[in-house]
Design an enzyme around this catalytic site. Structure first.
Site, PDB file in Angstrom:
ATOM      1  N   CYS A  42       3.314  51.480  -7.109  1.00 11.69           N
ATOM      2  CA  CYS A  42       4.487  50.612  -7.271  1.00 11.69           C
ATOM      3  C   CYS A  42       4.086  49.140  -7.288  1.00 11.69           C
ATOM      4  O   CYS A  42       3.376  48.654  -6.404  1.00 11.69           O
ATOM      5  CB  CYS A  42       5.523  50.953  -6.194  1.00 11.69           C
ATOM      6  SG  CYS A  42       6.035  49.647  -5.080  1.00 11.69           S
ATOM      7  N   CYS A  45       4.799  46.968  -4.333  1.00 10.31           N
ATOM      8  CA  CYS A  45       3.931  47.306  -3.194  1.00 10.31           C
ATOM      9  C   CYS A  45       2.570  46.639  -3.383  1.00 10.31           C
ATOM     10  O   CYS A  45       1.998  46.094  -2.436  1.00 10.31           O
ATOM     11  CB  CYS A  45       3.743  48.812  -3.086  1.00 10.31           C
ATOM     12  SG  CYS A  45       5.287  49.717  -2.951  1.00 10.31           S
ATOM     13  N   LYS A 469     -14.928  36.382  20.165  1.00  6.47           N
ATOM     14  CA  LYS A 469     -14.772  36.255  18.712  1.00  6.47           C
ATOM     15  C   LYS A 469     -13.557  35.372  18.426  1.00  6.47           C
ATOM     16  O   LYS A 469     -12.464  35.635  18.909  1.00  6.47           O
ATOM     17  CB  LYS A 469     -14.541  37.625  18.097  1.00  6.47           C
ATOM     18  CG  LYS A 469     -15.703  38.578  18.277  1.00  6.47           C
ATOM     19  CD  LYS A 469     -16.748  38.338  17.215  1.00  6.47           C
ATOM     20  CE  LYS A 469     -17.861  39.357  17.239  1.00  6.47           C
ATOM     21  NZ  LYS A 469     -18.809  39.246  18.342  1.00  6.47           N
TER      22      LYS A 469
END
Ligand code: FAD
Length: 516
Positions: A42, A45, A469
């Site tokens: 799609c 999407c 991090k």
């Protein structure tokens, strides 16, 4: 498999739902979940997927309270999931409360926003109205009152209470609360501008602004270059004594472990050290390659290219450059389709006998030292080495922008000992390397890929608690690299990042401390 055919991969910090894990994520989980039901064919999407990926990175610290998931309804094996959850259109996004029952369909985000901040705000609204049972990892999101502040330290054994003063419609406070949820020794709360008593007591005049309250009743305004979410988060995560949850035990053992190991070499965290680069070469040539008794085909080609790029761009001392050049000549002269590691090592040993052509014996980590022997070191050296090489290639006016990155990609793919790391890196390279069109964009691609890895593994067991991090460089190293748009969203100033990288990794700034 479906996971590969879909729009997301394992390196996206998005849980890929399958028949096998859907229950554990959506039913009776301790975390709420946001799920995108999509179909890989799609168009909407596909165009939404980069936003969803960025959202996943943006709120990755929130995972214990709310996780992001996705399911490809176009995949045959997932059809039942999407039917069970009554999905009619794509993409659909649903919010599932923590401890949802088996028969819960979740709440549809109808006409959901298509931008990261809009989605983040929708998630905060859902969390704030979550109700009981509350997800246990989710801190309180409602504003704190003066009365609560007055008694706070009586019942909360933390070092800091961070108060974010803001207008009621602002989301900054709740975003920072969630950003810090995995950190100990600090509680973050929001205070509304209408809480006049507190506003007057602290003399607050800017909204938003952040104040630190201490157990002895003292308080101070948090100094940030911008009054925005990511700036608060950066500073609060790095306050002395603030630690990622569950890492406190590790910290106390550091001293003991370290006393039996090598002596600690003090170093400047804002600089690059030649000792780390040479140790990385040593480890790669003497240890990592040794795991391959026969090197052939694609692996041999990638080794040849690796050494050729090193001989060309490594900004090393003349002894090391002489070694690299000899190794390069030897390798280019190997015409068979394979070599044995034994022959390679013999050549290394012989070359090392030649005056002025050698690597120092053994590894000597400096900027890549870990607080324990299993932290940092070689992988830290690999990143540093390749950042240096992309910067060197750029300043040497390289004509092929892919020269260094393809060498890194192929070396990692064929030899890097951490195989999961190699798989993730290969995925990123496959997805993004074609956007690299010039040597500066190669520097930026590697910087951004490294930050993606940092975001994905923040808080993992492999993280050294003394070197959390972060999205790099932090504002204290390059404040102009950071910017915020008018709505407070964090933005990188990539021009500034580029000049920062050029200078940080430049050969003239590499320190030679601790070399023999
Ligand atoms: P490192 O991340 O190794 O960084 C080294 C130094 O580079 C830092 O100290 C900092 O000065 C600088 N730096 C940090 N971020 C940036 C940036 N964005 N741009 C430029 N410089 C920066 N570990 C896993 O657990 N899972 C993985 O999937 C994984 N994949 C990896 C893939 C590759 C290709 C490599 C080389 C390593 C991977 N690792 C992975 C290891 C992990 O990334 C770290 O190297 C390791 O945890 C050591 O971390 P560190 O604290 O020394 O910092």
């Amino acid at each position: 498999s479906a996971a590969q055919a879909g729009l997301y991969t394992a390196s996206d910090q998005i849980t890929l739902l399958t028949r096998d894990n859907v229950e554990s994520v959506l039913v009776n989980s301790t975390a709420a979940a946001v799920v995108e039901f999509y179909a890989s064919w799609c168009g909407h999407c596909i165009s939404f997927s980069p936003v969803y990926k960025s959202l996943a990175r943006d709120i990755s610290e929130w995972r214990p309270a709310v996780s992001l998931a996705a399911v490809d309804c176009a995949a045959e094996e997932n059809r039942k999931i999407c039917v069970d959850y009554k999905i009619r259109g794509f993409p659909s996004i649903k919010f599932f409360r923590a401890f949802s029952k088996e028969d819960s369909y979740g709440t549809n985000y109808l006409g959901f926003p298509r931008d990261i901040s809009g989605l983040r705000h929708a998630i905060i609204d859902s969390l704030e109205t979550h109700g009981e049972p509350w997800p246990p990892s989710c801190p309180p999101l409602e504003p704190i009152s003066q009365a609560e502040v007055d008694v706070f330290f009586g019942t909360n054994p933390v070092q800091y209470l961070a108060l974010i003063f803001e207008e009621s419609r602002s989301y900054v406070g709740r975003e920072v609360i969630l950003d810090l949820l995995q950190f100990e020794n600090i509680t973050v709360r929001r205070v509304l501008r209408s809480e006049v008593g507190l506003v007057t007591k602290l003399g607050v005049t800017a909204f938003p602004s952040c104040y630190l309250y201490y157990p002895d009743g003292q308080f101070s305004r948090l100094q940030v270059s911008r009054e925005a979410r990511s700036f608060y988060t950066y500073v609060l995560m790095r306050l002395p004594g603030v630690l990622r949850s569950g890492k406190a035990g590790l910290i106390s053992s550091v001293v003991i472990t370290n006393s039996s190991a090598e002596p600690w070499r003090s170093f400047n965290r804002t600089r690059v050290y030649m000792a780390d680069l040479e140790s990385t070469l040593h480890y790669a040539l003497r240890v990592e390659l040794a795991a391959h008794s026969l090197i052939k085909g694609e692996a041999l080609t990638s080794l040849k290219n690796y050494i050729a790029v090193l001989a060309k761009y490594f900004p090393g001392r003349s002894v090391v450059m002489n070694l690299l050049k000899s190794v390069n000549t030897w390798l280019q002269n190997q015409t068979a389709d394979h070599i044995s590691y034994e022959a390679f090592r013999e050549m290394l040993d012989n070359t090392a006998q030649v005056p002025d052509a050698a690597l120092p014996e053994g590894e000597r980590w400096v900027g890549c030292q870990g607080s324990q022997p299993h932290f940092r070191r070689y992988p830290c050296g690999v990143w540093t080495l390749f950042h240096v090489l992309t910067v060197q290639a750029n300043s040497a006016g390289a004509s092929n922008p892919h020269e260094v990155l393809s060498v890194m990609r192929n070396y990692v793919k064929n030899f890097f000992g951490c195989r999961d790391c190699a798989d993730h890196f290969e995925t990123m390279a496959r997805e993004g390397l074609r956007t690299v069109s010039s040597p500066p964009s190669a520097m930026l691609w590697l910087w951004s890929a490294h930050n993606r890895v940092n975001s994905r593994i923040a808080g993992a067991l492999s993280e050294d608690p003394h070197f959390p991090k972060i999205q790099w460089p932090p504002p204290e190293m390059c404040s102009s690299c950071h910017a915020a748009s008018s709505d407070g969203e964090h933005r990188w100033n990539t021009n500034r990042v580029l000049s920062f990288l050029s200078s940080h990794f430049s050969s003239s700034r590499i320190l030679n401390d601790y070399l023999e």
